[in-house]
Design an enzyme around this catalytic site. Structure first.
Site, PDB file in Angstrom:
ATOM      1  N   HIS A  77      38.914  28.468  35.512  1.00 38.08           N
ATOM      2  CA  HIS A  77      40.189  29.185  35.673  1.00 38.08           C
ATOM      3  C   HIS A  77      41.188  28.819  34.581  1.00 38.08           C
ATOM      4  CE1 HIS A  77      43.226  31.530  37.534  1.00 38.08           C
ATOM      5  NE2 HIS A  77      42.863  31.372  38.789  1.00 38.08           N
ATOM      6  N   GLU A  93      34.049  50.059  31.187  1.00 39.84           N
ATOM      7  CA  GLU A  93      32.877  50.840  30.773  1.00 39.84           C
ATOM      8  C   GLU A  93      32.129  50.157  29.639  1.00 39.84           C
ATOM      9  OE1 GLU A  93      31.332  55.341  30.291  1.00 39.84           O
ATOM     10  OE2 GLU A  93      33.480  54.979  30.474  1.00 39.84           O
TER      11      GLU A  93
END
Length: 414
Positions: free
Chosen positions: A169, A355
């Site tokens: 993180h 995408e």
């Protein structure tokens, strides 16, 4: 929003690991140390995610693995810190990022399960998904530091596949991860530029000098370490997260002493709240917890709209000055988030909208983990509703689910 229980039959996806290695930036990157902000300092744990793709005859899993490897080698140049390692600056007593090009992890695996076999259970919490996003490379010698991020391509027998990503993180928050994935996806195409040039200067969220703490910040717990180591609501706009967080808070409170005060930590993106706003491309952590408190008795039996209002109004306190004060408080106290339960929203991240050359994910999700103090809220791939991933001991979870179902039953009655 519905309760989805784990699927015991799918807790083992019969994974066979085929390759485990380190990959490096495709060209030399400058050796340097990167400053880590005070919120970066306290987020030293891994966040694994899984992204599922349907079979694509133009991109069999073997081709995807090679394309992804090449794409990673490219993005590790502008994201050189992801190929680095954490180190302790003993003089300052702070963690820093050593951009030493030590590499990121890359794993290739296959499963003899098909996505059709998982079927509708794809969106259910599944302990088996932990096999799709390993968090370390077991084949590294003990003297070699583990990478801060590991990427994994797992093929299913149907030709579909999953891309797992386990990142410390400290590297970035959810929005930073989204920008990274947009850039990674862009490099899966041939001869395509980066989607967004990342903004990597973390000093933009450095504490002031001298620090000036103007709020008490009960959402953090100070560590004294030795020097050497809706109708009744008055709010005009109600967010989906506020309603979900209020419900989660109520469900959680039922397992606690009714005379106790409960504190919910709401994780807030501070990018638009500081002046000037941080760029969308900020590739680090720009989130802070903000605590709201109420007695367990009131949470259980008081009007639900009051909980929504408490959370909504509390979020308004996260102003520019509050953000600066929080970073200054952490500079002076080196504390950690302090509350009974934390809610982190992934509702607007849109990992499934990214995408790649082989298409968009059919489903993206956080991977089930052992942390009982954090709830992740994200979009449901079935009907675009809301999912909340809750991990609690079985007795507490039984109470949680009972209150959850009772809440929706009461709505249907009315």
């Amino acid at each position: 929003m519905a309760a989805l229980s784990p699927v015991p039959s799918m807790e083992d996806l019969n994974i066979m690991f085929q390759e485990s290695s380190l990959i490096f930036p495709y060209k030399e990157t400058p050796k340097k140390s990167i400053f880590l902000s005070n919120i970066d300092q306290i987020l030293n744990y891994n966040i694994p995610t899984a992204h599922f793709f349907k079979a694509n005859p133009d991109f069999p899993p073997e081709t995807v693995a090679e394309r992804l490897r090449t794409a990673l080698e490219k993005v590790l140049v502008p994201y050189d810190f992801m190929a680095g390692r954490l180190k302790l600056n003993r003089e300052l007593g702070r963690l820093e990022m050593d951009c030493n090009a030590a590499g990121a992890g890359f794993v290739v695996a296959k499963s003899d399960v098909s996505l059709d076999e998982i079927g509708e259970n794809l969106v259910c919490p599944n302990l088996g998904y932990r096999q799709l996003a390993v968090q370390r490379l077991d084949n590294l010698p003990p003297e070699v530091d583990q990478p801060l991020c590991v990427f994994q391509v797992t093929s299913f027998k149907c030709g579909g596949f999953a891309i797992g990503m386990s990142t410390n993180h400290i590297l970035f928050d959810g929005l930073g991860a989204k920008v990274f994935l947009l850039n990674l996806a862009s490099q899966s195409f041939e001869n395509k530029p980066l989607a967004i040039v990342p903004y990597n200067d973390r000093r933009i969220l450095a504490a002031r000098s001298p620090p000036h703490v103007s709020f008490p910040h009960p959402e953090f717990l100070k560590f004294d370490l030795p020097d050497d180591i809706t109708k009744t609501s008055k709010i005009e706009r109600i967010s989906t997260l506020a309603v979900v967080a209020a419900l989660i808070w109520r469900c959680k409170a039922f397992s606690d002493d009714k005379n106790r005060v409960s504190t919910l930590l709401n994780v807030i993106d501070v990018r638009p709240r500081v002046k000037p706003p941080l760029p969308y491309s900020y590739s680090a952590n720009a989130v802070l917890p903000l605590g709201v408190s109420e007695t367990c008795e009131e949470i259980k039996n008081g009007p639900f709209s009051k909980l929504v209002e408490i959370i909504t109004e509390g979020a308004k306190e996260m102003t520019h000055e509050y953000v600066k004060s929080a970073f200054d408080w952490l500079e002076l106290n080196r504390g950690i988030p302090h509350g009974d339960y934390m809610v982190s929203s992934w509702l607007r991240l849109g990992f499934d909208e990214v995408e790649y050359a082989w298409g968009k994910p059919m489903y993206s999700c956080p991977v089930v983990n052992h942390r009982k103090d954090i709830c992740w809220v994200f979009r449901d791939a079935v009907d675009n509703g809301v999912c909340a991933m809750v991990a609690l001991p079985s007795q507490e979870l039984d109470i949680f689910e009972g209150v959850f179902h009772d809440f929706f039953a009461s709505i249907l009655v009315h």
